[in-house]
Structure formats: C-alpha cells, structure tokens
Write a protein that holds these residues in place. Structure first.
Motif, PDB file in Angstrom:
ATOM      1  N   ILE A  42     -61.404 -80.294 -17.580  1.00  0.00           N
ATOM      2  CA  ILE A  42     -61.542 -80.481 -16.140  1.00  0.00           C
ATOM      3  C   ILE A  42     -61.728 -82.149 -15.999  1.00  0.00           C
ATOM      4  CG2 ILE A  42     -63.445 -80.237 -14.763  1.00  0.00           C
ATOM      5  CD1 ILE A  42     -63.920 -77.567 -15.942  1.00  0.00           C
ATOM      6  N   LEU A  43     -62.487 -82.752 -17.051  1.00  0.00           N
ATOM      7  CA  LEU A  43     -62.755 -84.187 -16.982  1.00  0.00           C
ATOM      8  C   LEU A  43     -61.316 -84.801 -17.234  1.00  0.00           C
ATOM      9  CD1 LEU A  43     -65.719 -84.630 -19.269  1.00  0.00           C
ATOM     10  CD2 LEU A  43     -65.810 -84.854 -16.854  1.00  0.00           C
ATOM     11  N   ASP A  44     -60.345 -84.374 -17.966  1.00  0.00           N
ATOM     12  CA  ASP A  44     -59.075 -85.171 -17.952  1.00  0.00           C
ATOM     13  C   ASP A  44     -58.325 -84.819 -16.680  1.00  0.00           C
ATOM     14  OD1 ASP A  44     -59.490 -85.922 -20.595  1.00  0.00           O
ATOM     15  OD2 ASP A  44     -58.254 -84.358 -21.605  1.00  0.00           O
ATOM     16  N   MET A  45     -58.581 -83.830 -15.884  1.00  0.00           N
ATOM     17  CA  MET A  45     -57.999 -83.457 -14.579  1.00  0.00           C
ATOM     18  C   MET A  45     -58.483 -84.515 -13.688  1.00  0.00           C
ATOM     19  SD  MET A  45     -57.396 -79.397 -15.049  1.00  0.00           S
ATOM     20  CE  MET A  45     -56.788 -79.233 -13.258  1.00  0.00           C
ATOM     21  N   ASP A  46     -59.743 -84.561 -13.510  1.00  0.00           N
ATOM     22  CA  ASP A  46     -60.470 -85.303 -12.794  1.00  0.00           C
ATOM     23  C   ASP A  46     -60.020 -86.835 -12.812  1.00  0.00           C
ATOM     24  OD1 ASP A  46     -61.849 -83.210 -11.777  1.00  0.00           O
ATOM     25  OD2 ASP A  46     -63.810 -83.581 -12.724  1.00  0.00           O
ATOM     26  N   ASP A  47     -59.862 -87.295 -14.007  1.00  0.00           N
ATOM     27  CA  ASP A  47     -59.403 -88.616 -14.212  1.00  0.00           C
ATOM     28  C   ASP A  47     -58.063 -88.815 -13.797  1.00  0.00           C
ATOM     29  OD1 ASP A  47     -59.659 -91.265 -15.545  1.00  0.00           O
ATOM     30  OD2 ASP A  47     -58.066 -90.362 -17.091  1.00  0.00           O
ATOM     31  N   ILE A  48     -57.177 -87.821 -13.906  1.00  0.00           N
ATOM     32  CA  ILE A  48     -55.977 -88.025 -13.315  1.00  0.00           C
ATOM     33  C   ILE A  48     -55.821 -88.138 -11.686  1.00  0.00           C
ATOM     34  CG2 ILE A  48     -53.479 -86.665 -12.878  1.00  0.00           C
ATOM     35  CD1 ILE A  48     -53.848 -85.788 -15.730  1.00  0.00           C
ATOM     36  N   GLU A  49     -56.809 -87.179 -11.086  1.00  0.00           N
ATOM     37  CA  GLU A  49     -57.072 -87.246  -9.773  1.00  0.00           C
ATOM     38  C   GLU A  49     -57.277 -88.687  -9.266  1.00  0.00           C
ATOM     39  OE1 GLU A  49     -56.438 -85.087  -7.310  1.00  0.00           O
ATOM     40  OE2 GLU A  49     -55.745 -83.776  -8.583  1.00  0.00           O
ATOM     41  N   LEU A  50     -58.175 -88.997 -10.168  1.00  0.00           N
ATOM     42  CA  LEU A  50     -58.805 -90.690  -9.829  1.00  0.00           C
ATOM     43  C   LEU A  50     -57.617 -91.711  -9.707  1.00  0.00           C
ATOM     44  CD1 LEU A  50     -62.340 -90.653 -11.508  1.00  0.00           C
ATOM     45  CD2 LEU A  50     -61.537 -91.029  -8.908  1.00  0.00           C
ATOM     46  N   LYS A  51     -56.701 -91.507 -10.974  1.00  0.00           N
ATOM     47  CA  LYS A  51     -55.635 -92.341 -11.169  1.00  0.00           C
ATOM     48  C   LYS A  51     -54.625 -92.187  -9.848  1.00  0.00           C
ATOM     49  CE  LYS A  51     -55.727 -92.370 -16.000  1.00  0.00           C
ATOM     50  NZ  LYS A  51     -55.014 -91.914 -17.197  1.00  0.00           N
ATOM     51  N   ILE A  52     -54.247 -90.923  -9.432  1.00  0.00           N
ATOM     52  CA  ILE A  52     -53.488 -90.789  -8.317  1.00  0.00           C
ATOM     53  C   ILE A  52     -54.183 -91.539  -7.154  1.00  0.00           C
ATOM     54  CG2 ILE A  52     -52.734 -88.944  -6.667  1.00  0.00           C
ATOM     55  CD1 ILE A  52     -52.492 -87.109  -9.185  1.00  0.00           C
ATOM     56  N   ALA A  53     -55.381 -91.252  -6.899  1.00  0.00           N
ATOM     57  CA  ALA A  53     -56.120 -91.948  -5.687  1.00  0.00           C
ATOM     58  C   ALA A  53     -55.779 -93.536  -5.783  1.00  0.00           C
ATOM     59  CB  ALA A  53     -57.443 -91.535  -5.681  1.00  0.00           C
ATOM     60  N   LYS A  54     -56.181 -94.138  -6.871  1.00  0.00           N
ATOM     61  CA  LYS A  54     -55.984 -95.398  -7.223  1.00  0.00           C
ATOM     62  C   LYS A  54     -54.705 -95.950  -7.015  1.00  0.00           C
ATOM     63  CE  LYS A  54     -60.208 -95.847  -9.950  1.00  0.00           C
ATOM     64  NZ  LYS A  54     -60.594 -96.478 -11.472  1.00  0.00           N
ATOM     65  N   LEU A  55     -53.622 -95.300  -7.620  1.00  0.00           N
ATOM     66  CA  LEU A  55     -52.297 -95.617  -7.314  1.00  0.00           C
ATOM     67  C   LEU A  55     -51.763 -95.663  -5.931  1.00  0.00           C
ATOM     68  CD1 LEU A  55     -49.770 -96.078  -8.957  1.00  0.00           C
ATOM     69  CD2 LEU A  55     -49.249 -93.819  -9.018  1.00  0.00           C
ATOM     70  N   ARG A  56     -52.203 -94.630  -5.150  1.00  0.00           N
ATOM     71  CA  ARG A  56     -52.101 -94.750  -3.515  1.00  0.00           C
ATOM     72  C   ARG A  56     -52.671 -95.927  -3.025  1.00  0.00           C
ATOM     73  NH1 ARG A  56     -53.034 -88.251  -2.887  1.00  0.00           N
ATOM     74  NH2 ARG A  56     -50.817 -87.562  -3.607  1.00  0.00           N
ATOM     75  N   ILE A  57     -53.777 -96.210  -3.302  1.00  0.00           N
ATOM     76  CA  ILE A  57     -54.283 -97.248  -2.690  1.00  0.00           C
ATOM     77  C   ILE A  57     -53.629 -98.462  -2.887  1.00  0.00           C
ATOM     78  CG2 ILE A  57     -56.596 -98.870  -2.723  1.00  0.00           C
ATOM     79  CD1 ILE A  57     -58.134 -96.237  -3.007  1.00  0.00           C
ATOM     80  N   GLN A  58     -53.394 -98.545  -4.245  1.00  0.00           N
ATOM     81  CA  GLN A  58     -52.463 -99.798  -4.863  1.00  0.00           C
ATOM     82  C   GLN A  58     -51.175-100.068  -3.802  1.00  0.00           C
ATOM     83  OE1 GLN A  58     -51.408 -99.666  -8.912  1.00  0.00           O
ATOM     84  NE2 GLN A  58     -50.243-101.224  -8.850  1.00  0.00           N
TER      85      GLN A  58
END
Length: 148
Positions: free
Chosen positions: A89-105
């Motif tokens: 679950i923590l790893d999946m949440d981490d990926i969700e954050l990476k996706i959001a940061k990537l979109r912002i970038q």
C-alpha cells in the motif's frame, strides 16, 4: 462438387472472420495518431504549437506508462502478511505521488511551450478522448457475443 463448394464457402467465411478480428486488434500507433488529431482539433493547436507540445506529451506518457506498469505489478501481488500488505500500500501510494509530481512537472513544461489556455484545452481533450475510447470499448460487441 457439393463438398468442394462447401469447403470453398467455409474458407471464405473463415477468411472474413479472420479479417474482422484482425481489424479489431489494438494498434498503438493508430491510437496515438487518433489521440493527437483529436487533441489538436479540440484545443485548436496550430502546427507550430502541436510540434512543440506533442514531443513533451509523449515523454510524459512514456514516463507515466512505466509508473502504471509498476502499479499493476504491485496490485497483482498477493501479500502473505499484514506487514507485506502495508508495504505494498505504501509503495502504491508512493507511485501515485510520483505520477502527480510528474504531471505537475510536465504541465509546467507544456505552459512554457504553448499558451496555458491551450494546455488546459489539451488536458481536457485528453480526458475526453479517453472517455470516448472507453465508451467505444464498452459499447462494442465482445467476441462471440451478438447484439440484439
């Protein structure tokens, strides 16, 4: 003679079914072309804007695809314990954050390449295109099923 005619008729029918199935296979290049054409039309991108926008957009998609692949692998895991499930679950949440940061970038990069109003229209057009494709998949008859 009847046997030969029957075999010929069956062969033609098999070829027709095969051609129809071939037609329904997913073609990623065609999907990309259709998506880009749709976004260009919806966002009213000029050829110059499209030339600046789509290389960045494809970069984002490729990076997201890699993250989505990681997500799918995690989703398929069958944890043997609560501790392992919590880690997944923590790893999946981490990926969700990476996706959001990537979109912002990449949204920032898009806004440097083309006007922000057009970026907003492109983002909206991408969502509309995804929904349109999902509707098409849902509404198309599945193999072996008949529509009534």
């Amino acid at each position: 003679m009847k046997k030969l005619l029957c075999i010929l008729l069956m062969s033609i029918m098999a070829l027709a079914v095969s051609a129809e199935q071939e037609e329904k296979k997913f073609n990623p290049q065609q999907f990309r072309r259709d998506q880009e054409a749709f976004m260009i039309k919806e966002a009213k991108l000029s050829p110059q804007e499209a030339a600046k926008f789509f290389p960045l957009f494809r970069e984002l998609q490729n990076k997201q695809r890699a993250l989505f692949s990681q997500q799918r692998k995690l989703e398929r895991k069958k944890p043997a314990s609560d501790k392992e499930a919590a880690r997944i679950i923590l790893d999946m949440d981490d990926i969700e954050l990476k996706i959001a940061k990537l979109r912002i970038q990449y949204h920032n990069k898009f806004c440097k390449a083309i006007p922000a109003m057009k970026v907003k229209l492109c983002i909206r057009a991408e969502e509309k295109f995804k929904h349109k494709m999902m509707d098409r998949i849902i509404r198309s008859p599945r193999q072996g099923e008949r529509r009534h």
